[in-house]
Motif scaffolding. Structure first.
Motif, PDB file in Angstrom:
ATOM      1  N   THR A 137       0.850  -1.228  -0.018  1.00  0.00           N
ATOM      2  CA  THR A 137      -0.063  -0.108   0.080  1.00  0.00           C
ATOM      3  C   THR A 137       0.834   1.306  -0.007  1.00  0.00           C
ATOM      4  O   THR A 137       0.701   2.368  -0.763  1.00  0.00           O
ATOM      5  N   HIS A 138       2.009   1.251   0.795  1.00  0.00           N
ATOM      6  CA  HIS A 138       2.928   2.547   0.787  1.00  0.00           C
ATOM      7  C   HIS A 138       3.387   2.666  -0.450  1.00  0.00           C
ATOM      8  O   HIS A 138       3.426   3.893  -0.825  1.00  0.00           O
ATOM      9  N   GLU A 139       4.361   1.630  -0.906  1.00  0.00           N
ATOM     10  CA  GLU A 139       4.636   1.838  -2.315  1.00  0.00           C
ATOM     11  C   GLU A 139       3.783   2.005  -3.432  1.00  0.00           C
ATOM     12  O   GLU A 139       4.234   2.654  -4.547  1.00  0.00           O
ATOM     13  N   ASN A 140       2.375   1.829  -3.381  1.00  0.00           N
ATOM     14  CA  ASN A 140       1.314   2.006  -4.307  1.00  0.00           C
ATOM     15  C   ASN A 140       0.741   3.254  -4.042  1.00  0.00           C
ATOM     16  O   ASN A 140      -0.592   3.580  -4.285  1.00  0.00           O
ATOM     17  N   TYR A 141       1.399   4.512  -3.496  1.00  0.00           N
ATOM     18  CA  TYR A 141       0.891   5.683  -3.205  1.00  0.00           C
ATOM     19  C   TYR A 141      -0.316   5.898  -2.146  1.00  0.00           C
ATOM     20  O   TYR A 141      -1.272   6.481  -2.491  1.00  0.00           O
ATOM     21  N   ASN A 142      -0.302   5.072  -1.297  1.00  0.00           N
ATOM     22  CA  ASN A 142      -1.328   4.710  -0.280  1.00  0.00           C
ATOM     23  C   ASN A 142      -2.345   4.210  -0.602  1.00  0.00           C
ATOM     24  O   ASN A 142      -3.551   4.582  -0.263  1.00  0.00           O
ATOM     25  N   ILE A 143      -2.568   3.585  -1.905  1.00  0.00           N
ATOM     26  CA  ILE A 143      -3.712   3.077  -2.509  1.00  0.00           C
ATOM     27  C   ILE A 143      -3.742   1.517  -2.152  1.00  0.00           C
ATOM     28  O   ILE A 143      -2.565   0.825  -2.372  1.00  0.00           O
TER      29      ILE A 143
END
Length: 336
Positions: free
Chosen positions: A267-273
């Protein structure tokens, strides 16, 4: 000897000075005029008066060459034509809004976990679609609402006794250039009422279709609940010469956990998505390098047939809508 300039020379000089002054005056006047027009058109504060606006400096637009102007205008025309085509295409096939209470009925759809018989679904061959007609006038008038009664029957010509199917209704003219979508009321007993406004007069066509069956919605919602997504994203993890790819979903589903034995929370690496991927066996979760598309679907052919059974036309009704008469004309006819 030095000769005095003649009167004609003085007259010519005076005329030249007057002409130059007039040119300067007209140029400054037009500049202020264009400044006021442009700023008045974009002024959002009505409290600003004209004198305050006229004091602002006008910066004229400068172009490098006329060729750029021509290219810019051509691009603008192309963009305009593209938008026109998109709008025209969209008007040919309008989509009615999703039922307002569909989210409230989510738990009811979740109860449909399997369908034993495809024949229990609605069948367009036996469904009844009727357009209500004014008993007094026997006509359809522009500006009034058209109502269509729909009664669904299954493949065994038996009346459906439950609601839940999603229906669409729209009205369009015969050449397809103008159309408008309506809405459908679900009476929860296998019957529906479609409503659509006749905004214009002419030879028109009312079209009623079933967008999705309640069985298809039920199987779809249960599939997403179990797997975490309808279609997956692939995540590739790479470390040195080792590379491994797993499937990802926006939720931590039990199916992914059972398949891979754990998750990688990206999630963090995916721009919090939210993004949860299956945990690779030989590579660390920190070595996520790329993602891709996955078309894998995990259901049988029978379920696929039910999910693809949608957007079926029930009936197309042709009708003529007459223009609305002027009230003054009607009153005059009544008096006569």
């Amino acid at each position: 000897m030095f000769q005095r300039p003649t009167i004609k020379v003085f007259v010519v000089l005076v005329i030249i000075v007057i002409v130059l002054m007039m040119i300067q005056y007209l140029t400054v006047g037009n500049e202020h005029l264009f400044t006021n027009i442009r700023q008045l058109a974009t002024n959002d504060n009505p409290g600003h008066n004209a004198s305050a606006i006229s004091r602002r400096k006008h910066i004229p637009e400068r172009r490098t060459s006329t060729a750029n102007t021509f290219v810019s205008s051509v691009k603008t025309k192309k963009i305009h034509f593209q938008h026109t085509n998109v709008i025209k295409t969209a008007l040919k096939t309008p989509m009615a809004a999703i039922s307002r209470n569909i989210l409230d009925r989510y738990s009811e759809y979740r109860q449909i976990q399997q369908v034993a018989d495809f024949g229990e679904l609605y069948d367009p061959r036996f469904c009844v679609v009727e357009l209500e007609v004014d008993r007094k006038t026997k006509t359809f008038t522009a500006g009034t609402e058209l109502r269509v009664r729909v009664h669904l029957y299954n493949g065994y010509n038996q009346s459906l006794t439950q609601g839940g199917d999603l229906l669409n209704i729209w009205l369009r003219n015969t050449d397809g250039s103008s159309s408008v979508a309506g809405y459908v009321v679900d009476h929860m007993n296998g019957t529906y009422t479609g409503h659509v406004m006749a905004f214009w007069a002419g030879n028109l066509c009312v079209k009623v279709s079933v967008t999705n069956t309640k069985e298809g919605i039920g199987l779809y919602t249960n599939y997403v609940n179990v797997h975490g997504s309808y279609k997956f994203i692939n995540a590739t993890f790479s470390e040195k010469k080792k590379s491994e790819m797993t499937q990802c979903a926006p939720t931590m589903s039990d199916w992914l956990k059972k398949t891979y034995g754990g998750f990688c929370d990206l999630t963090h690496e995916n721009y919090n998505i939210s993004l949860f991927c299956g945990k690779p066996k030989s590579v660390s979760c920190r070595n996520w390098v790329k993602y891709g598309w996955d078309d894998s679907l995990y259901y049988d052919d029978y379920t696929r047939d039910i999910l693809s059974y949608k957007d079926k036309v029930l009936k197309q009704i042709k009708l003529t809508v007459v223009p609305r008469e002027n009230k003054n004309v009607q009153n005059a006819r009544q008096l006569s």
